[in-house]
Enzyme design. Structure first.
Site, PDB file in Angstrom:
ATOM      1  CG  ASP A   1      -2.212  -0.778   0.958  1.00 39.87           C
ATOM      2  OD1 ASP A   1      -2.301  -1.456  -0.079  1.00 39.87           O
ATOM      3  OD2 ASP A   1      -3.126  -0.720   1.805  1.00 39.87           O
TER       4      ASP A   1
ATOM      5  CB  SER B   1       2.699 -10.907  -4.317  1.00 43.62           C
ATOM      6  OG  SER B   1       2.950 -11.315  -2.994  1.00 43.62           O
TER       7      SER B   1
END
Length: 263
Positions: free
Chosen positions: A122, A166
């Site tokens: 983030d 991911s």
């Protein structure tokens, strides 16, 4: 052609080489490559006249580029820090505790006098990756960029802690392939979706369930768990271990593999 340059007519695929005189200490004079076609040197590095061999390469869309080495390299930096550079790649669903583990691990390493840096997914989207969305191709580029940055931190001798969902296995494997063998430590936060959704600290699962967020990992976009991760962290008897305990497991792994000292 100046005497310090050697040449051959032998082809070298997409690379061309040139030998340049090495700079003496304190000499920052710009050295220019002679105009005209560059050719491959027959002389091994270093050359008899202390010249430096440079290879011209094409990488992706970048053409006519050179890789420049510095006398202070990875080993010198690791010796200075008394540790070995690596990447600890923390992957898992949103809400699985990746960022919490990353910060706890960084704190544990700091207490031991070891230098680390956290790359939070983030946080990186506030700057480096702010131009990327969450489509498949954007997610792939997001992970590629972070992998390249993580590789640089590891080369600098730091323990780089990358904390990102991911979700796609091939993207994580591509990052692993960027680093020397054993320097990529994949940590899988194997927490059940129900637990992550119950936590929902950012309120994202609620928005995804309401259809206000599309392509949310675990809801309407897949998460592909690692097949051969170095460390897997999960609930014990239905209870999630404390962050310090999980960080301790990672620190123990790093100690056992020799990353916390330079020999």
């Amino acid at each position: 052609m100046p005497p310090s340059f050697y040449h051959s007519e032998a082809p070298f695929n997409h690379r061309r080489s040139v030998l340049l005189p090495l700079l003496e200490p304190g000499d920052y004079t710009e050295r220019r490559v002679p105009e005209g076609p560059l050719v491959v040197s027959n002389h091994p590095f270093p050359s008899p006249d202390r010249s430096l061999k440079l290879n011209m390469a094409t990488v992706g869309n970048s053409t006519n580029i050179f890789w420049h080495d510095c006398p202070v390299g990875r080993h010198e930096r690791q010796k200075l820090l008394d540790q070995k550079g690596c990447v600890v790649w923390i992957t898992g669903l949103s809400g699985s505790g990746k960022s919490t583990l990353a910060c706890s691990l960084s704190r544990e390493l700091h207490a031991k006098g070891k230098l680390s840096y956290v790359l939070d997914g983030d946080n990186l989207r506030h700057g480096l990756n702010k131009d990327l969305g969450f489509k498949v191709e954007d997610r792939t580029e997001n992970i590629r960029r972070v992998g390249e940055v993580a590789k640089l931190f590891a080369d600098a001798g730091l323990i780089c802690i990358a904390s990102l969902i991911s979700p796609y296995r091939k993207d994580r494997d591509a990052c692993r392939a960027m680093l020397p063998a054993s320097s990529f430590i994949e940590v899988y936060m194997n927490m059940p979706l129900e637990l992550c959704e119950e936590r929902d600290a950012k309120g994202l699962y609620k928005l995804a369930r309401a259809g206000k967020i599309k392509g949310f990992t675990g809801i309407d976009d897949p998460y592909e768990p690692p097949l051969n991760c170095e460390i897997e962290l999960s609930q014990q008897d239905g209870v999630c271990p404390p962050p310090g305990t999980m960080a301790g497991r990672v620190v123990t792994y790093l100690e056992e593999k020799g990353f916390l000292e330079y020999k």
